[in-house]
Design a protein around this motif. Structure first.
Motif, PDB file in Angstrom:
ATOM      1  N   SER A   6       0.844  -1.189   0.000  1.00  0.00           N
ATOM      2  CA  SER A   6       0.000   0.000   0.000  1.00  0.00           C
ATOM      3  C   SER A   6       0.870   1.226   0.000  1.00  0.00           C
ATOM      4  N   ARG A   7       0.648   2.093  -0.930  1.00  0.00           N
ATOM      5  CA  ARG A   7       1.438   3.320  -0.981  1.00  0.00           C
ATOM      6  C   ARG A   7       0.478   4.436  -1.321  1.00  0.00           C
ATOM      7  N   ALA A   8       0.563   5.504  -0.589  1.00  0.00           N
ATOM      8  CA  ALA A   8      -0.329   6.614  -0.869  1.00  0.00           C
ATOM      9  C   ALA A   8      -0.063   7.103  -2.296  1.00  0.00           C
ATOM     10  N   VAL A 221       3.610   3.551  12.273  1.00  0.00           N
ATOM     11  CA  VAL A 221       3.411   4.518  11.181  1.00  0.00           C
ATOM     12  C   VAL A 221       4.203   5.800  11.445  1.00  0.00           C
ATOM     13  N   ARG A 226       8.257   2.584   6.123  1.00  0.00           N
ATOM     14  CA  ARG A 226       7.559   1.433   5.542  1.00  0.00           C
ATOM     15  C   ARG A 226       7.343   0.423   6.651  1.00  0.00           C
ATOM     16  N   VAL A 241       3.172  -1.527   4.076  1.00  0.00           N
ATOM     17  CA  VAL A 241       2.467  -0.257   4.011  1.00  0.00           C
ATOM     18  C   VAL A 241       3.478   0.885   4.041  1.00  0.00           C
ATOM     19  N   SER A 243       3.763   4.870   4.291  1.00  0.00           N
ATOM     20  CA  SER A 243       2.883   5.990   4.657  1.00  0.00           C
ATOM     21  C   SER A 243       3.049   7.180   3.731  1.00  0.00           C
ATOM     22  N   ALA A 263      -2.463   4.982   6.515  1.00  0.00           N
ATOM     23  CA  ALA A 263      -1.507   3.902   6.775  1.00  0.00           C
ATOM     24  C   ALA A 263      -1.903   3.117   8.026  1.00  0.00           C
ATOM     25  N   ARG A 264      -2.335   3.850   9.026  1.00  0.00           N
ATOM     26  CA  ARG A 264      -2.745   3.261  10.290  1.00  0.00           C
ATOM     27  C   ARG A 264      -3.951   2.340  10.081  1.00  0.00           C
TER      28      ARG A 264
END
Ligand SMILES: Nc1ncnc2c1ncn2[C@@H]1O[C@H](COP(=O)(O)OP(=O)(O)OP(=O)(O)O)[C@@H](O)[C@H]1O
Length: 276
Positions: A6-8, A221, A226, A241, A243, A263-264
């Motif tokens: 998961s990456r913003a 986070v 990461r 993940v 953030s 992320a959390r």
């Protein structure tokens, strides 16, 4: 590794991590099994990951998943049954000076009869000259704000200060990689927050790579670039993940940031999402 990532959107790793793409640590297909009372249990199965220079990586997972086991493999204190760990491309399976582990039980790890200064100098006493030892110890004490306590004995210090001595003891080795096993878990919330910020600042000053285990999703986070989630039995990296938070973080602003919350949430879903 097969982990979901998961990456913003539109964000990348911090500049310093992105600048040098060569991984500092590479975990290749690591499996670990323990035999207890004649029965073998595989704890880690085929774990692979790369950790960049100067990157801060958090490791989370339910209790008993194998987080400490993985950290022990990274620290060279546990040989995996198969697979290997490489530091800058060179495999290692025993403790090396460039990779230092800080454990949670700081109270027991410090030698009660030695002053703070002499606890900090422990790892370099036999291999460096007096002047260099004194210089490195002073630097480590300054970085951990312990100069005023240099001549105290460990039991005269608070828990947070004792943990700072442990970190100073690692810093004096001038490691490339710092491994931390639940470093702030036993501390009160305010001390914990201060030490999290201290760790981020130290990383900016020294550039070392950090891998830390935590049970606290917010801490994961806030501190990490990461976060790897270990899950399954036997365990593997089931998700990572990123953030996308800037490396210089303000505690209050960060907590209100959508990046922090996304992320959390991703971590919480992964850890507890399937619980009734
Ligand atoms: N030396 C050992 N001998 C036998 N079993 C072990 C050994 N070390 C760890 N284990 C087992 O391996 C599993 C993973 O342990 P580990 O300490 O790595 O988990 P963890 O994710 O760090 O747990 P926690 O979050 O509770 O600290 C556990 O079931 C543990 O009992």
């Amino acid at each position: 590794m097969g982990a979901r990532s998961s990456r913003a959107p539109g964000l990348s790793l911090p500049d310093d991590a992105a600048a040098d793409p060569a991984p500092r640590l590479r975990i290749e297909d690591v499996s670990v099994a323990f035999t207890v009372k004649g029965r073998e249990r595989t704890v880690l199965a085929g774990v692979s990951a790369e950790i960049g220079r100067g990157e801060i990586v958090g490791v989370v997972g339910r209790s008993g998943t194998g987080k400490s086991t993985l950290l022990n493999v990274l620290g060279g204190v546990l040989r995996p049954g198969s697979g290997r760990v490489l530091l800058d491309g060179t495999p290692f399976d025993r403790p090396v000076e460039r990779v230092i582990t800080v454990f949670q039980d700081y109270g027991q790890a410090l030698l009660p009869w030695r002053t703070v200064r002499r606890n900090v100098s422990l790892g370099i006493e036999r291999r460096l000259g007096r002047a260099e030892i004194a210089e490195r110890v002073s630097r480590a004490l300054a970085m951990t704000h312990l100069e005023a306590n240099a001549d105290d004995l460990p039991w005269q210090l608070s828990g947070g200060m004792q943990q700072r001595v442990q970190i100073a003891r690692a810093l004096v080795m001038e490691p490339d990689v710092l491994l931390l096993d639940e470093p702030f878990g036993a501390l009160d919330a305010m001390t914990r927050a201060t030490l999290q910020d201290d760790l981020l600042k130290l990383q900016r000053e020294t550039g070392f790579t950090v891998v830390f285990i935590t049970h606290d999703v917010d801490e994961a986070v806030y501190v990490a670039d990461r976060v790897l989630v270990l899950g399954g039995s036997p365990a593997n990296v089931v998700r990572e993940v990123v953030s996308g938070l800037p490396r210089e973080r303000d505690r209050l602003d960060t907590r209100e940031s959508p990046l922090f919350n996304a992320a959390r949430r991703a971590l919480a879903d992964e850890l507890w999402g399937d619980r009734p």
